[in-house]
Write an enzyme that holds these catalytic residues in place. Structure first.
Site, PDB file in Angstrom:
ATOM      1  N   ARG A 134       9.077   8.312  -2.987  1.00 35.95           N
ATOM      2  CA  ARG A 134       8.256   9.334  -3.274  1.00 35.95           C
ATOM      3  C   ARG A 134       8.457   9.444  -4.719  1.00 35.95           C
ATOM      4  NH1 ARG A 134      10.531  13.213   1.306  1.00 35.95           N
ATOM      5  NH2 ARG A 134      10.646  11.189   2.228  1.00 35.95           N
ATOM      6  N   LYS A 170      22.176   4.017   3.805  1.00 34.72           N
ATOM      7  CA  LYS A 170      21.754   3.665   5.180  1.00 34.72           C
ATOM      8  C   LYS A 170      22.773   2.909   6.086  1.00 34.72           C
ATOM      9  CE  LYS A 170      16.871   2.588   3.531  1.00 34.72           C
ATOM     10  NZ  LYS A 170      16.040   3.444   4.427  1.00 34.72           N
TER      11      LYS A 170
END
Length: 486
Positions: free
Chosen positions: A333, A259
């Site tokens: 996920r 990130k």
């Protein structure tokens, strides 16, 4: 200190319309409060306040707060109960003023809804300052009068549940590691005889063949934990439970798909799903709700290292499906895939998962509401009705096959962890991915990325991690328990 409510005047003469507690206090001080209010200028607007000193020896400081219209109820446009929201906001404003005056105790006018008043007081005063030497004075809010003490106590429990989630999300990632998160929840549940907590180590996760979860965890020096909570509040311990699943990434660097450094510190709250569902179960236990709830939280860090997932790697989930990891920052996920497979072991009444899953959810709805993707209109209705009461809103999002195609059209594996059109409909392709690991007919996925933190949007929460939508999950569980009771 004392916090009293006043309604906006229906007429133009501007005479203050007190709550019954306000009227009683005004009589006690021979009408001085009403007189002073009218001298202070125009009537108090919603959420605004005025402080008066020296009116009564028991209450050296009295804060009068504006409650808006007297009979404000459910606002169809806003999808919430406006009266309750007005009370939460006004009481929070009043209590903070008492705190600024460094008065250690405040009595709160129930304002016609003691639960909402208690929520406003307890949520409004909360602040994470564990690690600061200079702390704000602690203020203890209590009910003014004795009429609605049961509703007040319920409001306190609801708000403390959300504050627990805020505490866990706000704490630095070196203080809330996977094991420390699990131990903190275990300690909160220790006093309940009808709760069992299992802190599952890496060896157990391996025997469960949770390859997707383990692939995320292996990049970090912190070992993963699978936290499993069984709250047996139902009349029969064999009754089908409600299963809550929460994403527990205690720090998310993005892994190899790193990130940007700006704002990365907020990723200490990437376990917001786990924090809200575990806090909801702590609250359900405190309320002694008559239903069985199971909580599942896969906990780990997502870090870049020589052992970390690489873009293009293929991992195998618990149900045997292979997943191409095209972006290591779509890691939540992967944890949830395995936890959702495991959730099907419990013959659940419903499975509800919560996760700070996608930046796309924040882009879509901002902080106004939690996005809900569900295959069950029955489940949606319960969540929606609960959110109207709590003011912590939900909004239904699509689970079309249109999105499923985008993750199953994958070169190397059964599914890809990102949609093939990259960012388009990112929250929807993430939900479609999770659906590949669900066979239950009542399942809902709550993407809480947009409601993770609060700047000033929710006036009764201070700036920082929000702990949303803990109260909506609790209210939802309470409604489900009434359902099974009837």
């Amino acid at each position: 200190g004392l916090v009293l409510g006043v309604y906006s005047s229906e007429k133009d003469d501007g005479a203050a319309q007190f709550t019954s507690a306000g009227d009683a206090f005004d009589r006690l001080v021979s009408g001085k409060l009403r007189a002073l209010l009218s001298l202070c200028g125009p009537p108090l607007k919603k959420g605004k306040s005025r402080v008066f000193h020296g009116l009564h020896q028991d209450f050296p400081s009295v804060v009068v707060v504006g409650l808006g219209k007297k009979n404000a109820g459910i606002n169809e446009q806003e999808n919430w109960n406006e009266g309750k929201e007005n009370i939460r906001t006004a009481v929070a404003v009043g209590c903070r003023q008492i705190q600024d005056l460094e008065i250690p105790c405040v009595e709160v006018d129930p304002c016609g809804d003691a639960q909402a008043a208690a929520e406003g007081a307890v949520l409004g005063l909360h602040e994470y300052n564990e690690l600061k030497q200079k702390k704000k004075p602690v203020v203890t809010p209590q009910l003014h009068g004795s009429a609605e003490s049961e509703a007040w106590q319920k409001g306190v429990i609801y708000a403390e549940g959300q504050n627990l989630a805020r505490y866990l999300m706000e704490a630095p990632a070196n203080y809330i590691t996977p094991i420390k998160f699990a131990e903190h929840i275990e300690q909160k549940l220790r006093s309940f005889s009808n709760v069992k907590v299992y802190i599952r180590p890496e060896s157990w996760i391996t025997t469960q063949e949770m390859g997707a979860f383990l692939s995320v965890a292996k990049g970090s020096a912190e070992p993963p934990i699978f936290l499993e909570i069984h709250y047996l509040g139902g009349a029969n311990t064999d009754d089908a439970p409600l299963v809550f699943v929460g994403k527990g990434v205690t720090f998310d660097s993005g892994g190899i798909s790193l990130k940007p450094s700006s704002g990365m510190d907020a990723m200490r709250a990437d376990m917001g799903g786990a924090a809200t569902v575990c806090s909801a179960i702590v609250t359900a236990a405190a309320l002694n709700l008559p239903l069985n709830i199971i909580g599942l939280a896969p906990l780990c860090e997502n870090m870049p290292s020589g052992k970390a997932n690489k873009p293009g790697d293929v991992v195998r989930a618990k149900n045997g499906k292979t997943i191409q990891v095209d972006n290591t920052d779509a890691e939540g996920r992967l944890l949830l895939a395995d936890a959702l497979c495991y959730a099907h072991n419990f013959n659940a009444k419903a499975i509800v998962n919560a996760a700070t899953l996608t930046g796309a959810m924040d882009v879509a709805l901002g902080s106004a509401a939690t996005g809900v993707f569900t295959n069950s209109s029955w489940l949606w209705t319960h969540l929606y009705e609960a959110s109207i009461l709590t003011g912590d809103r939900v909004w239904r999002m699509p689970l079309f096959k249109h999105y499923t195609k985008q993750i199953t059209d994958c070169p190397l594996a059964d599914v890809s962890n990102i949609g093939k059109y990259s960012r388009a409909g990112g929250a929807c392709t993430a939900a479609a991915f999770l659906k590949e690991f669900v066979t239950a007919s009542h399942w809902a996925h709550l993407d809480i990325a947009g409601v993770m933190s609060n700047k000033d949007e929710v006036p009764y929460l201070r700036k920082g991690m929000a702990g949303r939508p803990t109260r909506t999950l609790v209210e939802f569980a309470a409604r489900l328990s009434q359902d099974s009771h009837n």
